[in-house]
Design a protein around this motif. Structure first.
Motif, short mmCIF file in Angstrom:
data_model
loop_
_atom_site.label_atom_id
_atom_site.label_comp_id
_atom_site.label_asym_id
_atom_site.label_seq_id
_atom_site.Cartn_x
_atom_site.Cartn_y
_atom_site.Cartn_z
N VAL A 12 16.06 2.49 -20.48
CA VAL A 12 15.95 3.69 -21.06
C VAL A 12 16.51 3.80 -22.46
CG1 VAL A 12 16.16 4.86 -18.99
CG2 VAL A 12 18.29 4.48 -20.26
N GLU A 94 13.11 1.22 -26.16
CA GLU A 94 13.20 1.73 -24.68
C GLU A 94 14.24 0.85 -23.83
OE1 GLU A 94 11.36 4.04 -23.27
OE2 GLU A 94 10.37 4.54 -25.17
N GLU A 136 17.64 4.97 -14.57
CA GLU A 136 16.34 4.40 -14.53
C GLU A 136 15.44 5.13 -13.54
OE1 GLU A 136 17.15 -0.01 -16.23
OE2 GLU A 136 16.40 0.25 -14.14
N GLU A 137 15.96 5.49 -12.52
CA GLU A 137 15.31 5.98 -11.36
C GLU A 137 14.59 7.37 -11.70
OE1 GLU A 137 15.66 7.80 -6.63
OE2 GLU A 137 17.29 6.63 -7.80
N GLY A 139 14.59 8.50 -14.93
CA GLY A 139 13.45 8.19 -16.10
C GLY A 139 14.08 9.11 -17.32
N HIS A 140 14.76 10.08 -17.15
CA HIS A 140 15.32 10.98 -18.13
C HIS A 140 16.81 11.58 -17.62
CE1 HIS A 140 14.55 14.40 -15.53
NE2 HIS A 140 13.35 13.92 -15.10
#
Length: 213
Positions: A12, A94, A136-137, A139-140
């Motif tokens: 991320v 990223e 990561e799961e 995503g934000h």
């Protein structure tokens, strides 16, 4: 005291990783043995833990917090003595490297034995791995506090904090910056309870308070 250090790369952006870490009250979701973290104000939190069947409570103080770079803390009261720093390094747009270093004082025969066999080190490694999976799961980030806490503002009564921050010892009242909303920050505005956000206004006369892209 015993030093442990672990590093992990997360998929991320650095802003996302940092913002998520400021959500202290969500630590029980990925930190082994942490039952509750309650944010008291911008710099202080109250912790409840249970490790090897032993429950402990203690308070922590943020002594240095710089958005997207680091958060340093120390205990100031309670059953545990520790200090530490978590740092964030942007690898690319990223990917982020997260480094967690802690200095913990063993208390009792079981903890001394645990340190001897690397239990603490494995626990820190596991916490980072679970943090990676958590952020990561989703995503934000679920929120984020972008305020600045300086070593020169920390509670002088607590004394110096080793070389954990790289900026030397000192006291801390964070000069807040913009925020996306936060439930708690190891950074912290008064959060009345779990899930409550704490909006903060930037100070135009302080470049450190400007939200960094």
């Amino acid at each position: 005291m015993s030093m442990v250090e672990q590093t992990i790369d997360v998929d991320v952006p650095v802003r996302t990783a940092y913002n998520q870490w400021t959500q202290f009250e969500e630590f029980p979701k990925f930190m082994e043995g942490v039952e509750e973290v309650r944010q008291i104000d911008d710099r202080h939190s109250h912790w409840q833990t249970k490790v090897a069947g032993v429950r402990r409570e203690f308070d922590t103080e943020i002594i240095d917090q710089l958005p997207d770079e680091r958060i340093s803390w120390r205990t100031v009261a309670g059953d545990t003595r520790q200090k530490g720093v978590v740092s964030f390094q942007q690898l690319d747009s990223e990917h982020t490297r997260v480094r967690l270093a802690m200095d913990v004082e063993a208390d009792g025969m079981m903890e001394k034995l645990g340190e001897a066999v690397g239990v603490l080190d494995r626990r820190v490694k596991g916490d980072l791995k679970r943090f990676k999976g958590y952020v990561e799961e989703h995503g934000h980030e679920s929120g984020g506090w972008r305020g600045r806490v300086r070593p020169a503002d920390a509670d002088t009564a607590q004394g110096p904090v080793g070389g954990m921050t790289g900026e030397g010892p000192g006291p801390v009242r964070g000069e807040p910056g913009p925020t996306t909303g936060m439930t708690g920050t190891t950074g912290m505005g008064a959060a009345g309870g779990l899930g409550e956000s704490r909006p903060v206004q930037p100070r135009p006369d302080d470049p450190d308070s400007i939200d960094r892209i």
